[in-house]
Scaffold this active site. Structure first.
Site, PDB file in Angstrom:
ATOM      1  N   GLY A  11      96.928 -55.126  71.253  1.00 42.81           N
ATOM      2  CA  GLY A  11      96.670 -56.573  71.297  1.00 42.81           C
ATOM      3  C   GLY A  11      96.794 -57.091  72.725  1.00 42.81           C
ATOM      4  N   ARG A  72      92.288 -51.019  69.805  1.00 43.39           N
ATOM      5  CA  ARG A  72      93.277 -50.222  69.051  1.00 43.39           C
ATOM      6  C   ARG A  72      92.496 -48.997  68.606  1.00 43.39           C
ATOM      7  NH1 ARG A  72      97.609 -53.781  68.184  1.00 43.39           N
ATOM      8  NH2 ARG A  72      97.078 -55.944  67.774  1.00 43.39           N
ATOM      9  N   ASP A 103     103.929 -51.054  71.233  1.00 43.34           N
ATOM     10  CA  ASP A 103     104.454 -49.786  70.679  1.00 43.34           C
ATOM     11  C   ASP A 103     103.354 -48.774  70.323  1.00 43.34           C
ATOM     12  OD1 ASP A 103     103.678 -51.411  68.596  1.00 43.34           O
ATOM     13  OD2 ASP A 103     105.492 -51.136  67.401  1.00 43.34           O
ATOM     14  N   THR A 126     102.806 -57.351  75.316  1.00 46.00           N
ATOM     15  CA  THR A 126     102.586 -57.794  73.932  1.00 46.00           C
ATOM     16  C   THR A 126     103.248 -59.156  73.760  1.00 46.00           C
ATOM     17  OG1 THR A 126     103.239 -57.482  71.627  1.00 46.00           O
ATOM     18  CG2 THR A 126     104.544 -56.296  73.226  1.00 46.00           C
ATOM     19  N   ASP A 128     104.551 -60.178  71.199  1.00 44.88           N
ATOM     20  CA  ASP A 128     105.610 -60.078  70.184  1.00 44.88           C
ATOM     21  C   ASP A 128     107.032 -59.920  70.744  1.00 44.88           C
ATOM     22  OD1 ASP A 128     103.641 -60.308  68.335  1.00 44.88           O
ATOM     23  OD2 ASP A 128     103.767 -58.249  67.589  1.00 44.88           O
ATOM     24  N   ASP A 130     108.716 -57.296  71.156  1.00 53.66           N
ATOM     25  CA  ASP A 130     109.485 -56.432  70.249  1.00 53.66           C
ATOM     26  C   ASP A 130     109.724 -55.032  70.810  1.00 53.66           C
ATOM     27  OD1 ASP A 130     106.841 -55.723  70.152  1.00 53.66           O
ATOM     28  OD2 ASP A 130     106.725 -55.530  67.986  1.00 53.66           O
ATOM     29  N   ARG A 172     104.182 -59.648  63.522  1.00 54.17           N
ATOM     30  CA  ARG A 172     104.095 -58.808  62.323  1.00 54.17           C
ATOM     31  C   ARG A 172     105.462 -58.323  61.874  1.00 54.17           C
ATOM     32  NH1 ARG A 172      99.413 -55.023  63.966  1.00 54.17           N
ATOM     33  NH2 ARG A 172     100.840 -55.049  65.710  1.00 54.17           N
TER      34      ARG A 172
HETATM   35  O1  F6P Z   1     100.940 -57.253  68.470  1.00 59.39           O
HETATM   36  C1  F6P Z   1     100.484 -58.497  68.823  1.00 59.39           C
HETATM   37  C2  F6P Z   1      99.844 -59.201  67.656  1.00 59.39           C
HETATM   38  O2  F6P Z   1      99.299 -60.421  68.114  1.00 59.39           O
HETATM   39  C3  F6P Z   1     100.757 -59.448  66.442  1.00 59.39           C
HETATM   40  O3  F6P Z   1     101.605 -60.551  66.614  1.00 59.39           O
HETATM   41  C4  F6P Z   1      99.742 -59.618  65.350  1.00 59.39           C
HETATM   42  O4  F6P Z   1     100.321 -59.331  64.103  1.00 59.39           O
HETATM   43  C5  F6P Z   1      98.689 -58.619  65.710  1.00 59.39           C
HETATM   44  O5  F6P Z   1      98.789 -58.429  67.111  1.00 59.39           O
HETATM   45  C6  F6P Z   1      97.288 -59.002  65.361  1.00 59.39           C
HETATM   46  O6  F6P Z   1      96.435 -57.980  65.779  1.00 59.39           O
HETATM   47  P1  F6P Z   1      94.855 -58.025  65.743  1.00 59.39           P
HETATM   48  O7  F6P Z   1      94.412 -58.996  66.801  1.00 59.39           O
HETATM   49  O8  F6P Z   1      94.424 -56.643  66.055  1.00 59.39           O
HETATM   50  O9  F6P Z   1      94.490 -58.485  64.389  1.00 59.39           O
END
Ligand code: F6P
Length: 323
Positions: A11, A72, A103, A126, A128, A130, A172
Protein backbone atom coordinates in the site's frame (compact mmCIF):
# COMPACT_ATOMS: atom_id res chain seq x y z
CA UNK A 1 29.02 -1.36 -2.99
CA UNK A 2 28.74 0.29 -6.40
CA UNK A 3 25.20 -0.47 -7.62
CA UNK A 4 21.94 -0.56 -5.67
CA UNK A 5 18.25 -0.60 -6.56
CA UNK A 6 15.25 0.90 -4.79
CA UNK A 7 11.54 0.14 -4.93
CA UNK A 8 8.23 0.89 -3.22
CA UNK A 9 5.81 -1.94 -2.57
CA UNK A 10 2.46 -2.75 -0.92
CA UNK A 11 0.00 0.00 0.00
CA UNK A 12 1.40 3.42 -0.90
CA UNK A 13 1.93 5.99 1.84
CA UNK A 14 2.53 9.76 1.80
CA UNK A 15 6.26 10.32 2.19
CA UNK A 16 7.40 7.39 0.05
CA UNK A 17 8.65 9.88 -2.54
CA UNK A 18 10.66 11.78 0.06
CA UNK A 19 12.21 8.45 1.06
CA UNK A 20 13.13 7.56 -2.55
CA UNK A 21 14.57 11.05 -3.03
CA UNK A 22 16.78 10.76 0.06
CA UNK A 23 18.16 7.37 -0.97
CA UNK A 24 18.83 8.55 -4.55
CA UNK A 25 20.49 11.78 -3.44
CA UNK A 26 22.51 9.82 -0.86
CA UNK A 27 23.67 7.43 -3.57
CA UNK A 28 24.72 10.29 -5.84
CA UNK A 29 26.56 11.92 -2.92
CA UNK A 30 28.44 8.70 -2.18
CA UNK A 31 29.20 7.90 -5.85
CA UNK A 32 26.92 4.85 -6.02
CA UNK A 33 24.77 3.98 -9.07
CA UNK A 34 21.10 3.65 -8.12
CA UNK A 35 18.29 2.05 -10.11
CA UNK A 36 14.55 2.46 -9.60
CA UNK A 37 12.41 -0.67 -9.80
CA UNK A 38 8.88 0.22 -10.94
CA UNK A 39 5.70 -1.45 -9.54
CA UNK A 40 7.38 -3.20 -6.61
CA UNK A 41 8.16 -6.90 -6.93
CA UNK A 42 6.06 -7.17 -10.12
CA UNK A 43 8.44 -4.74 -11.82
CA UNK A 44 11.44 -6.64 -10.47
CA UNK A 45 10.10 -9.84 -12.03
CA UNK A 46 9.48 -8.10 -15.36
CA UNK A 47 12.75 -6.16 -15.38
CA UNK A 48 11.02 -2.76 -15.21
CA UNK A 49 14.17 -1.15 -13.84
CA UNK A 50 15.60 2.26 -14.75
CA UNK A 51 18.77 4.09 -13.70
CA UNK A 52 17.98 7.14 -11.57
CA UNK A 53 19.87 10.42 -11.48
CA UNK A 54 19.77 13.26 -9.00
CA UNK A 55 17.25 15.14 -11.17
CA UNK A 56 15.00 12.04 -11.41
CA UNK A 57 13.86 12.87 -7.88
CA UNK A 58 13.58 16.65 -8.21
CA UNK A 59 10.29 18.21 -7.13
CA UNK A 60 8.86 15.08 -5.50
CA UNK A 61 9.48 15.65 -1.76
CA UNK A 62 6.03 17.26 -1.41
CA UNK A 63 4.12 14.71 -3.50
CA UNK A 64 1.87 11.94 -2.22
CA UNK A 65 1.79 8.47 -3.82
CA UNK A 66 5.01 7.03 -5.21
CA UNK A 67 6.74 7.94 -8.47
CA UNK A 68 8.06 4.36 -8.59
CA UNK A 69 4.45 3.04 -8.43
CA UNK A 70 3.51 0.15 -6.19
CA UNK A 71 1.91 -3.29 -6.28
CA UNK A 72 1.04 -6.25 -4.10
CA UNK A 73 2.72 -9.01 -6.11
CA UNK A 74 1.29 -12.52 -6.14
CA UNK A 75 4.00 -13.81 -8.49
CA UNK A 76 6.82 -12.89 -6.10
CA UNK A 77 5.30 -15.37 -3.62
CA UNK A 78 6.39 -18.15 -6.01
CA UNK A 79 9.93 -19.54 -6.40
CA UNK A 80 9.75 -19.03 -10.19
CA UNK A 81 8.79 -15.37 -9.75
CA UNK A 82 11.68 -14.71 -7.38
CA UNK A 83 14.11 -16.48 -9.74
CA UNK A 84 13.07 -14.20 -12.62
CA UNK A 85 13.47 -11.18 -10.34
CA UNK A 86 16.96 -12.27 -9.28
CA UNK A 87 18.04 -12.77 -12.89
CA UNK A 88 17.08 -9.19 -13.77
CA UNK A 89 19.03 -7.81 -10.82
CA UNK A 90 22.01 -10.02 -11.62
CA UNK A 91 22.07 -8.85 -15.25
CA UNK A 92 22.36 -5.26 -14.04
CA UNK A 93 24.96 -6.14 -11.39
CA UNK A 94 22.78 -4.90 -8.49
CA UNK A 95 24.63 -5.49 -5.20
CA UNK A 96 22.11 -4.10 -2.73
CA UNK A 97 18.39 -3.41 -2.44
CA UNK A 98 16.28 -0.81 -0.66
CA UNK A 99 12.65 -1.85 -0.19
CA UNK A 100 10.12 0.68 1.06
CA UNK A 101 6.86 -0.83 2.32
CA UNK A 102 5.14 -2.75 5.09
CA UNK A 103 5.09 -6.28 6.46
CA UNK A 104 4.24 -7.93 3.10
CA UNK A 105 7.18 -6.14 1.48
CA UNK A 106 9.58 -7.21 4.20
CA UNK A 107 8.32 -10.79 4.21
CA UNK A 108 9.18 -10.93 0.50
CA UNK A 109 12.54 -9.22 1.08
CA UNK A 110 13.47 -11.68 3.82
CA UNK A 111 12.73 -14.74 1.68
CA UNK A 112 14.54 -13.19 -1.29
CA UNK A 113 17.61 -12.48 0.87
CA UNK A 114 17.61 -16.03 2.23
CA UNK A 115 17.41 -17.48 -1.29
CA UNK A 116 19.73 -15.16 -3.20
CA UNK A 117 21.77 -13.29 -0.57
CA UNK A 118 21.40 -9.79 -2.03
CA UNK A 119 21.83 -7.45 0.96
CA UNK A 120 18.56 -5.65 1.55
CA UNK A 121 17.61 -2.82 3.90
CA UNK A 122 13.96 -1.83 4.25
CA UNK A 123 12.35 1.50 5.10
CA UNK A 124 8.95 1.26 6.85
CA UNK A 125 6.34 2.84 4.59
CA UNK A 126 2.73 2.20 5.58
CA UNK A 127 -0.02 4.41 6.95
CA UNK A 128 -0.86 1.66 9.49
CA UNK A 129 2.21 2.24 11.75
CA UNK A 130 2.12 -1.47 12.60
CA UNK A 131 5.81 -2.34 12.25
CA UNK A 132 8.01 -3.26 15.18
CA UNK A 133 11.40 -1.50 15.16
CA UNK A 134 10.33 2.08 14.57
CA UNK A 135 8.24 4.51 16.58
CA UNK A 136 6.50 5.71 13.43
CA UNK A 137 6.19 4.54 9.84
CA UNK A 138 6.25 6.78 6.77
CA UNK A 139 2.75 8.06 5.96
CA UNK A 140 1.18 7.49 9.35
CA UNK A 141 1.27 11.11 10.51
CA UNK A 142 -0.24 12.38 7.25
CA UNK A 143 -2.98 9.73 7.34
CA UNK A 144 -3.89 10.67 10.92
CA UNK A 145 -4.13 14.32 9.94
CA UNK A 146 -6.28 13.48 6.92
CA UNK A 147 -8.62 11.41 9.10
CA UNK A 148 -8.69 14.17 11.69
CA UNK A 149 -9.66 16.80 9.10
CA UNK A 150 -12.55 14.58 8.02
CA UNK A 151 -13.67 13.93 11.61
CA UNK A 152 -13.72 17.68 12.31
CA UNK A 153 -15.98 18.25 9.31
CA UNK A 154 -18.29 15.38 10.23
CA UNK A 155 -18.51 16.75 13.77
CA UNK A 156 -19.99 19.99 12.42
CA UNK A 157 -22.81 18.24 10.62
CA UNK A 158 -23.28 15.64 13.37
CA UNK A 159 -23.79 18.44 15.85
CA UNK A 160 -26.22 20.39 13.62
CA UNK A 161 -28.45 17.32 13.27
CA UNK A 162 -27.94 15.73 16.71
CA UNK A 163 -26.66 12.60 15.05
CA UNK A 164 -24.50 9.65 16.00
CA UNK A 165 -21.71 8.97 13.49
CA UNK A 166 -19.59 5.88 13.10
CA UNK A 167 -16.46 6.90 11.19
CA UNK A 168 -14.35 4.10 9.77
CA UNK A 169 -10.62 4.66 9.36
CA UNK A 170 -8.02 2.33 7.83
CA UNK A 171 -6.11 -0.27 9.79
CA UNK A 172 -6.72 -3.91 8.95
CA UNK A 173 -4.92 -5.25 12.00
CA UNK A 174 -4.02 -2.09 13.79
CA UNK A 175 -5.76 0.73 15.62
CA UNK A 176 -3.01 3.35 15.40
CA UNK A 177 -4.83 5.67 13.00
CA UNK A 178 -8.09 5.19 14.91
CA UNK A 179 -6.69 5.97 18.35
CA UNK A 180 -4.75 9.07 17.27
CA UNK A 181 -7.46 10.57 15.05
CA UNK A 182 -10.08 9.65 17.67
CA UNK A 183 -8.23 11.45 20.44
CA UNK A 184 -7.46 14.44 18.23
CA UNK A 185 -11.07 14.57 17.05
CA UNK A 186 -12.60 14.24 20.52
CA UNK A 187 -14.39 10.96 19.80
CA UNK A 188 -16.74 9.46 22.40
CA UNK A 189 -15.35 6.02 21.65
CA UNK A 190 -12.58 4.44 19.60
CA UNK A 191 -12.90 0.82 18.51
CA UNK A 192 -9.62 -0.91 17.62
CA UNK A 193 -8.59 -4.51 16.86
CA UNK A 194 -6.13 -4.54 19.78
CA UNK A 195 -8.80 -4.25 22.49
CA UNK A 196 -12.31 -5.62 22.58
CA UNK A 197 -15.24 -3.27 23.08
CA UNK A 198 -18.59 -5.01 23.10
CA UNK A 199 -21.70 -3.55 21.46
CA UNK A 200 -23.21 -3.41 24.94
CA UNK A 201 -20.38 -1.16 26.10
CA UNK A 202 -20.74 1.03 23.01
CA UNK A 203 -24.43 1.51 23.72
CA UNK A 204 -24.00 2.23 27.41
CA UNK A 205 -21.16 4.74 26.79
CA UNK A 206 -23.29 6.57 24.23
CA UNK A 207 -26.37 6.55 26.45
CA UNK A 208 -24.39 7.88 29.40
CA UNK A 209 -23.22 10.74 27.19
CA UNK A 210 -26.73 11.59 26.06
CA UNK A 211 -27.87 11.54 29.70
CA UNK A 212 -25.19 14.18 30.33
CA UNK A 213 -26.78 16.34 27.60
CA UNK A 214 -24.48 15.42 24.72
CA UNK A 215 -26.48 15.88 21.57
CA UNK A 216 -24.18 14.35 18.97
CA UNK A 217 -21.59 11.59 19.13
CA UNK A 218 -18.60 10.38 17.16
CA UNK A 219 -17.34 6.80 17.31
CA UNK A 220 -14.12 6.11 15.40
CA UNK A 221 -13.82 2.51 14.20
CA UNK A 222 -10.66 0.86 12.84
CA UNK A 223 -11.71 -1.20 9.81
CA UNK A 224 -10.30 -4.36 11.43
CA UNK A 225 -12.25 -4.13 14.70
CA UNK A 226 -13.40 -7.52 16.03
CA UNK A 227 -17.05 -6.35 16.20
CA UNK A 228 -16.96 -5.76 12.43
CA UNK A 229 -16.61 -2.72 10.21
CA UNK A 230 -18.42 0.56 10.86
CA UNK A 231 -21.50 -0.48 8.83
CA UNK A 232 -21.86 -3.72 10.78
CA UNK A 233 -21.32 -2.05 14.14
CA UNK A 234 -23.81 0.72 13.31
CA UNK A 235 -26.42 -1.88 12.31
CA UNK A 236 -25.98 -3.72 15.64
CA UNK A 237 -26.25 -0.48 17.62
CA UNK A 238 -29.29 0.65 15.62
CA UNK A 239 -31.16 -2.45 16.73
CA UNK A 240 -30.89 -1.35 20.37
CA UNK A 241 -31.34 2.41 19.96
CA UNK A 242 -33.57 2.78 16.94
CA UNK A 243 -34.73 6.28 17.96
CA UNK A 244 -31.27 7.77 17.31
CA UNK A 245 -30.36 9.12 13.88
CA UNK A 246 -27.26 7.09 12.97
CA UNK A 247 -24.91 7.68 10.03
CA UNK A 248 -21.78 5.91 8.83
CA UNK A 249 -18.84 7.49 7.07
CA UNK A 250 -16.05 5.35 5.61
CA UNK A 251 -12.94 7.42 4.98
CA UNK A 252 -11.15 4.76 2.92
CA UNK A 253 -8.30 5.49 0.52
CA UNK A 254 -8.45 9.26 1.04
CA UNK A 255 -6.15 8.43 3.98
CA UNK A 256 -3.49 7.06 1.66
CA UNK A 257 -3.08 10.16 -0.48
CA UNK A 258 -2.10 13.78 -0.14
CA UNK A 259 1.01 15.83 0.38
CA UNK A 260 3.08 14.37 3.25
CA UNK A 261 3.22 16.29 6.53
CA UNK A 262 6.49 17.88 7.68
CA UNK A 263 6.95 15.00 10.12
CA UNK A 264 6.53 12.39 7.37
CA UNK A 265 8.91 14.17 4.98
CA UNK A 266 11.62 14.36 7.61
CA UNK A 267 11.09 10.80 8.85
CA UNK A 268 11.10 9.50 5.25
CA UNK A 269 14.29 11.41 4.43
CA UNK A 270 16.06 10.01 7.48
CA UNK A 271 14.94 6.48 6.69
CA UNK A 272 15.81 6.68 2.98
CA UNK A 273 19.32 7.89 3.69
CA UNK A 274 19.55 5.53 6.66
CA UNK A 275 18.67 2.57 4.44
CA UNK A 276 21.30 3.52 1.85
CA UNK A 277 24.05 4.23 4.36
CA UNK A 278 23.09 1.06 6.24
CA UNK A 279 23.70 -0.95 3.06
CA UNK A 280 27.07 0.78 2.64
CA UNK A 281 28.04 -0.19 6.20
CA UNK A 282 27.14 -3.84 5.59
CA UNK A 283 23.61 -3.99 7.06
CA UNK A 284 21.45 -6.67 5.45
CA UNK A 285 18.08 -8.32 5.98
CA UNK A 286 17.02 -5.46 8.26
CA UNK A 287 14.60 -2.56 8.43
CA UNK A 288 15.80 0.96 9.22
CA UNK A 289 13.69 2.67 11.88
CA UNK A 290 13.72 5.63 14.24
CA UNK A 291 13.31 4.89 17.93
CA UNK A 292 13.59 7.73 20.45
CA UNK A 293 14.94 9.94 17.67
CA UNK A 294 17.80 7.55 16.86
CA UNK A 295 18.35 5.58 13.67
CA UNK A 296 18.27 1.83 14.41
CA UNK A 297 18.20 -1.37 12.36
CA UNK A 298 15.89 -4.26 13.26
CA UNK A 299 15.91 -7.66 11.54
CA UNK A 300 13.10 -8.20 9.03
CA UNK A 301 12.15 -11.21 11.12
CA UNK A 302 11.53 -9.07 14.22
CA UNK A 303 9.95 -6.19 12.33
CA UNK A 304 7.25 -8.45 10.87
CA UNK A 305 6.68 -10.92 13.69
CA UNK A 306 7.00 -8.84 16.85
CA UNK A 307 4.01 -6.98 18.10
CA UNK A 308 4.04 -3.19 18.50
CA UNK A 309 1.32 -2.69 21.12
CA UNK A 310 -0.92 0.34 21.22
CA UNK A 311 -0.12 2.69 24.06
CA UNK A 312 -2.54 1.76 26.88
CA UNK A 313 -2.37 5.29 28.24
CA UNK A 314 -4.02 6.53 25.02
CA UNK A 315 -6.79 3.93 25.28
CA UNK A 316 -7.45 4.95 28.89
CA UNK A 317 -7.46 8.62 27.86
CA UNK A 318 -10.28 8.18 25.33
CA UNK A 319 -12.50 6.83 28.13
CA UNK A 320 -11.61 9.59 30.59
CA UNK A 321 -11.94 12.46 28.13
CA UNK A 322 -15.33 11.44 26.82
CA UNK A 323 -17.17 11.85 30.14
O1 F6P B 1 -1.67 -1.36 4.69
C1 F6P B 1 -2.20 -0.12 4.42
C2 F6P B 1 -3.66 -0.21 4.10
O2 F6P B 1 -4.11 1.08 3.71
C3 F6P B 1 -4.56 -0.78 5.21
O3 F6P B 1 -4.86 0.17 6.20
C4 F6P B 1 -5.75 -1.22 4.41
O4 F6P B 1 -6.45 -2.22 5.11
C5 F6P B 1 -5.14 -1.76 3.16
O5 F6P B 1 -3.90 -1.09 3.01
C6 F6P B 1 -5.95 -1.57 1.91
O6 F6P B 1 -5.23 -2.10 0.84
P1 F6P B 1 -5.64 -2.00 -0.68
O7 F6P B 1 -5.45 -0.56 -1.10
O8 F6P B 1 -4.71 -2.90 -1.39
O9 F6P B 1 -7.06 -2.40 -0.75
Amino acid sequence: MKKVAIMTSGGDAPGMNACVRAAVRGAVYHGIDIYGIYRGYDGMIEGDIVKLKSHSVSNIIQKGGTILKSARSEEFKTKEGRKKAFEHLQKLGIEGLITIGGDGTFTGAKIFYEEYGIPTVGAPGTIDNDLYGTDYTIGFDTAVNTALGAIDKIRDTADSHNRLFFIEVMGRDSGYIAIRSGIGGGAELVMVPETSTSIKEVISTLQEGWARHKTSSIVVVAEGDEEGNAMEIAAKVKKAISQKDIKVSILGHIQRGGSPSAQDRILASRLGLGALEGLMKGEKNVMAGIINDKLVYTSFEDSITKNKPLNQELIHMVKVLSV
